[in-house]
Design a protein around this motif. Structure first.
Motif, mmCIF file in Angstrom:
data_model
loop_
_atom_site.group_PDB
_atom_site.id
_atom_site.type_symbol
_atom_site.label_atom_id
_atom_site.label_comp_id
_atom_site.label_asym_id
_atom_site.label_seq_id
_atom_site.Cartn_x
_atom_site.Cartn_y
_atom_site.Cartn_z
ATOM 1 N N GLU A 1 0.833 -1.215 0.000
ATOM 2 C CA GLU A 1 0.000 0.000 0.000
ATOM 3 C C GLU A 1 0.861 1.255 0.000
ATOM 4 O O GLU A 1 0.561 2.238 -0.699
ATOM 5 C CB GLU A 1 -0.921 -0.010 1.229
ATOM 6 N N ARG B 1 3.919 1.590 -1.178
ATOM 7 C CA ARG B 1 4.521 1.770 -2.500
ATOM 8 C C ARG B 1 3.502 2.347 -3.481
ATOM 9 O O ARG B 1 3.830 3.166 -4.335
ATOM 10 C CB ARG B 1 5.055 0.426 -3.016
ATOM 11 N N ALA B 2 2.233 1.876 -3.359
ATOM 12 C CA ALA B 2 1.189 2.390 -4.243
ATOM 13 C C ALA B 2 0.957 3.883 -4.001
ATOM 14 O O ALA B 2 0.603 4.625 -4.917
ATOM 15 C CB ALA B 2 -0.112 1.611 -4.020
ATOM 16 N N GLU B 3 1.153 4.312 -2.722
ATOM 17 C CA GLU B 3 0.993 5.732 -2.382
ATOM 18 C C GLU B 3 2.270 6.531 -2.641
ATOM 19 O O GLU B 3 2.342 7.728 -2.341
ATOM 20 C CB GLU B 3 0.613 5.855 -0.896
ATOM 21 N N ARG B 4 3.289 5.830 -3.206
ATOM 22 C CA ARG B 4 4.595 6.428 -3.530
ATOM 23 C C ARG B 4 5.275 7.021 -2.278
ATOM 24 O O ARG B 4 5.951 8.048 -2.332
ATOM 25 C CB ARG B 4 4.442 7.510 -4.588
ATOM 26 N N PHE B 5 5.077 6.326 -1.155
ATOM 27 C CA PHE B 5 5.719 6.744 0.089
ATOM 28 C C PHE B 5 7.192 6.336 0.051
ATOM 29 O O PHE B 5 7.516 5.208 -0.298
ATOM 30 C CB PHE B 5 5.016 6.063 1.274
ATOM 31 N N ARG B 6 8.073 7.249 0.397
ATOM 32 C CA ARG B 6 9.512 6.979 0.386
ATOM 33 C C ARG B 6 9.921 6.403 1.737
ATOM 34 O O ARG B 6 9.823 7.080 2.766
ATOM 35 C CB ARG B 6 10.289 8.265 0.093
#
Length: 768
Positions: free
Chosen positions: A677, A679-684
């Protein structure tokens, strides 16, 4: 048992028609005729005793029409088959009564008055059991649907269509398209689609010239009255010459034609009936046919006026122009048989009610020339014909996958096999024994000649040597073996269709595949016999491409093959079979060797060579059996080791997913889902915890490769009643009434290792 057709009479002859049909556990007799000539009057009903334990296992007797060659043994079989429903049309029932009771055609033999009277009483009693059914309507009996359809052959004659779970069979009975007066015209329902056609094909064999003439004939007698037009010409000539006419007819349906023929053409000529013709006229009148008119008399002829006489005297009577009315056929012509067979288009057609003649062409030959590709078989009395089921078995893929796997091994071994011809002779001997258990080996050998003798050049002596080596050298042994093989294959097929009891019965059989002959102590190789039957005979599983399996491997291998199929079925059905311990195997091995040594005592012969051959085959067979036992023990040990490994792995992960160890599997699944989830939200992900995510990935990969898989999906929502939650852990308020449904969400997916459940999925009630 396997589904099959067994002609008891009337297959490769015209007369004594009686066909035993066993489909989906329903036992049916189609027609029960007798022969007019010869020493053997009745069909061979004793042949049934090999197939059924008692005549009360017969469910239905269906009668197509009232000719003597189709009803002559009615009393005999109806008296024995006490549980059978006997069904025909109203006209056929009346004709049975007329011929067997009124006309006394009960036995066809000279008997004392006492015996005949007893037979008549018996026939009268049995007539009360006969049920009548209309045409063109289905009726249900004993687990099958049946429809009668007018066959055009004579009054009351029908074709019989039978539909069961796995079969659609059409028995044509005697039929014909030639119909003078519109009585009982042939009709075929549009809603039937038979896959098996039992074809009464009296005119199936003709010389080539006859076929060519019939097929190429441009002029067709549209009203089918060619013969009667010629007869009419002869009658008019006799009248012109001032002669009275005597008509000879011995057939009830042809009497009916004659009455109508004379009424249509000579309504004012006096007609006198002799005794037997008067009985027929009375009977037909009782069946609502209008026979008696103003010009028909049963008194003595008045010679002062021109008249006709109808009777049964051969050659007629002196002082009359004698004309035989019966010189025409009520049966379909060769051309009509061809067109009818193509119209029905059944997958298999069996030719019945005909005399095969190898000097003539059959409709099979003509159909092949015309490009017809469906299977056509000339049936023979006493020969058993196995029938292919319309529906495939549920788990047939298990059988096919096992066979394909073994084929790969067999093909690799094929070139190494130096004793191929010897193995082929054994295979041929088994095949011949299973196909023809009750005929002389010489006849069986000749019947098989076209199949493989040319390629393998097996002599009759080699064939007989093989029969002796596999212990099938007499009829009693072959009949014993085929009974076991058929039962075993039936268990296997029902197991492949999902029947657990049949699977267990098949498993029991797999544990005793090599019994000994009670008299000689020689072995029977049931596993080998069954494997050959499956690959080359059984219509639902046979495939010639698997032939290398039995050519290249012996009895031990065949036993193992059958057990492999069993294991696949048991796995699919979640069953487990009893495994022999090492102690059991050693005990059986010792017993086998003792029996092997003892077997030689039963051989009584002065021929030293025969003794040596017997001992050699005996010890060879016994050692093969011991090898089979050791192979089975090896399989058991390997299976036990695998089971132990599986149990240990499952136990380890069950402990790891417990509260004590922080529900490791559930936690890993939750973390992995959350990372997806993010990665899908492009969280670093911060670099400080990046190594931790790598560890999680490696752990997940390890779990997956270990064979641990989730049962359900976290977050899935669904509605369910309480009965559907047997394999879930439920969290929420108790259900309050039957049929209540609740909205649920999967909180924990549950886990399994192969077929072993580690933990059930957890679901929670979704609050509104």
């Amino acid at each position: 048992m396997s589904d099959y057709l067994l002609p008891l009479g009337g297959a490769n002859e015209v007369g004594a028609s009686a066909y035993f049909l066993s489909v989906d556990g329903i036992n049916i007799i189609l027609d029960c005729g007798a022969r007019v000539k010869g020493d053997e009057l009745f069909p061979d009903y004793s042949r049934l005793e090999r197939e059924i334990t008692d005549y009360d296992e017969i469910d239905l007797i269906l009668i197509s029409h009232g000719h003597y060659d189709h009803i002559g043994s009615f009393s005999k079989i109806a008296y024995s088959a006490v549980n059978a429903d006997i069904i025909c049309t109203q006209d056929t029932k009346k004709l049975i009564e007329i011929q067997l009771i009124n006309m006394g055609r009960v036995s066809g033999r000279k008997e004392s008055d006492h015996v005949r009277e007893e037979r008549f009483r018996q026939a009268q009693t049995l007539m009360t059991r006969v049920q009548i059914r209309p045409v063109m309507k289905f009726f249900e009996r004993k687990g099958c649907r049946v429809m009668f359809m007018p066959a055009g052959h004579m009054a009351g004659a029908v074709m019989i269509y039978i539909e069961t779970k796995n079969h659609k069979v059409l028995y044509s009975g005697d039929f014909g398209f030639r119909n003078m007066f519109g009585v009982n015209e042939l009709k075929i329902s549009d809603i039937i689609h038979p896959t098996i056609l039992l074809l009464n094909a009296t005119n199936a064999y003709k010389y080539s010239k006859e076929w060519n003439k019939e097929i190429s004939s441009i002029e067709e007698d549209k009203d089918y009255r060619g013969y009667h037009n010629l007869l009419l010409k002869n009658i008019n000539q006799a009248i012109e010459d001032g002669e009275n006419i005597y008509f000879t007819s011995k057939s009830i349906p042809k009497h009916l034609d004659l009455f109508y023929f004379l009424e249509e053409n000579f309504p004012n000529t006096p007609i006198y009936l002799e005794e037997r013709s008067r009985q027929i006229a009375d009977a037909l009148s009782s069946m609502d046919y209008q026979i008696y008119r103003n010009n028909i008399f049963s008194s003595s002829p008045d010679h002062r006026i021109k008249h006709f006489v109808i009777g049964e005297r051969e050659g007629g009577i002196q002082g009359y122009r004698n004309l035989n009315f019966d010189n025409y056929s009520l049966h379909a012509t060769g051309l009509e048989l061809l067109e009818f067979t193509k119209r029905i288009g059944a997958e298999e057609t069996f030719l019945l009610h005909t005399y095969p003649n190898h000097l003539k062409k059959s409709i099979k030959d003509i159909l092949i020339e015309q490009g017809y590709r469906k299977k056509i078989i000339q049936a023979t009395n006493g020969q058993k014909y196995y029938l292919k089921k319309e529906n495939k078995m549920k788990y047939l893929n298990i059988f096919n996958e096992t066979m394909e796997k073994e084929m790969e091994i067999a093909l690799k071994e094929e070139n190494k096999n130096k004793k191929k011809n010897r193995k082929m002779s054994e295979w041929a001997a088994v095949y011949g024994s299973l196909m023809y258990p009750d005929i002389h080996p010489k006849t069986a050998y000749l019947n098989l000649k076209e199949l493989f003798w040319k390629e393998y050049n097996i002599s009759y002596d080699e064939y007989m040597d093989a029969l002796r080596s596999i212990n099938l050298d007499n009829e009693e042994k072959r009949k014993y073996v085929i009974s076991i093989v058929e039962k075993g294959v039936d268990y296997l097929k029902r197991a492949l269709d999902g029947d657990k009891k049949a699977a267990e019965a098949y498993s029991d059989l797999c544990g005793r595949l090599q019994p000994r002959d009670k008299e000689t102590r020689k072995l029977y190789f049931i596993g080998k016999y069954m494997t050959i039957f499956i690959i080359l005979i059984d219509p639902d599983m046979k495939d010639n491409k698997y032939l290398p399996i039995v050519i290249n491997y012996g009895a031990v291998y065949c036993d193992k093959l059958l057990r492999s199929i069993r294991d696949g079925i048991f796995k699919e059905l979640h069953l487990s079979h009893k495994k022999k311990s090492a102690r059991d195997v050693l005990k059986e091995t010792k017993q086998t060797l003792n029996e092997s040594a003892e077997a030689s005592r039963y051989l009584q012969t002065e021929d030293e060579l025969e003794k040596l051959r017997f001992e050699n085959n005996n010890y060879k067979s016994s050692l093969e059996l011991v090898q089979s036992m050791l192979d089975e023990l090896k399989e058991t040990i390997e299976e036990s080791a695998t089971d132990a490994k599986n149990n240990e792995v499952a136990s380890f992960y069950t402990k790891m997913n417990s509260d004590e160890f922080g529900n490791l599997l559930d936690s890993m699944e939750f973390v992995n889902k959350r990372l997806v989830e993010l990665r899908a939200e492009r969280f670093r992900i911060p670099s400080q915890i990046l190594p931790l995510t790598i560890v999680f990935k490696q752990m997940n990969r390890f779990i997956k490769e270990s064979g641990i898989t989730p049962i359900d999906r976290t977050g899935r929502e669904f509605e369910a009643e309480v009965e559907a939650l047997a394999e879930f852990t439920y969290i929420g308020e108790a259900y309050t009434f039957d049929g209540e449904k609740k909205r649920l969400r999967v909180e924990r997916p549950g886990w399994k290792y192969k077929d072993t459940v580690i933990s059930f999925p957890t679901v929670r009630e979704v609050e509104e």
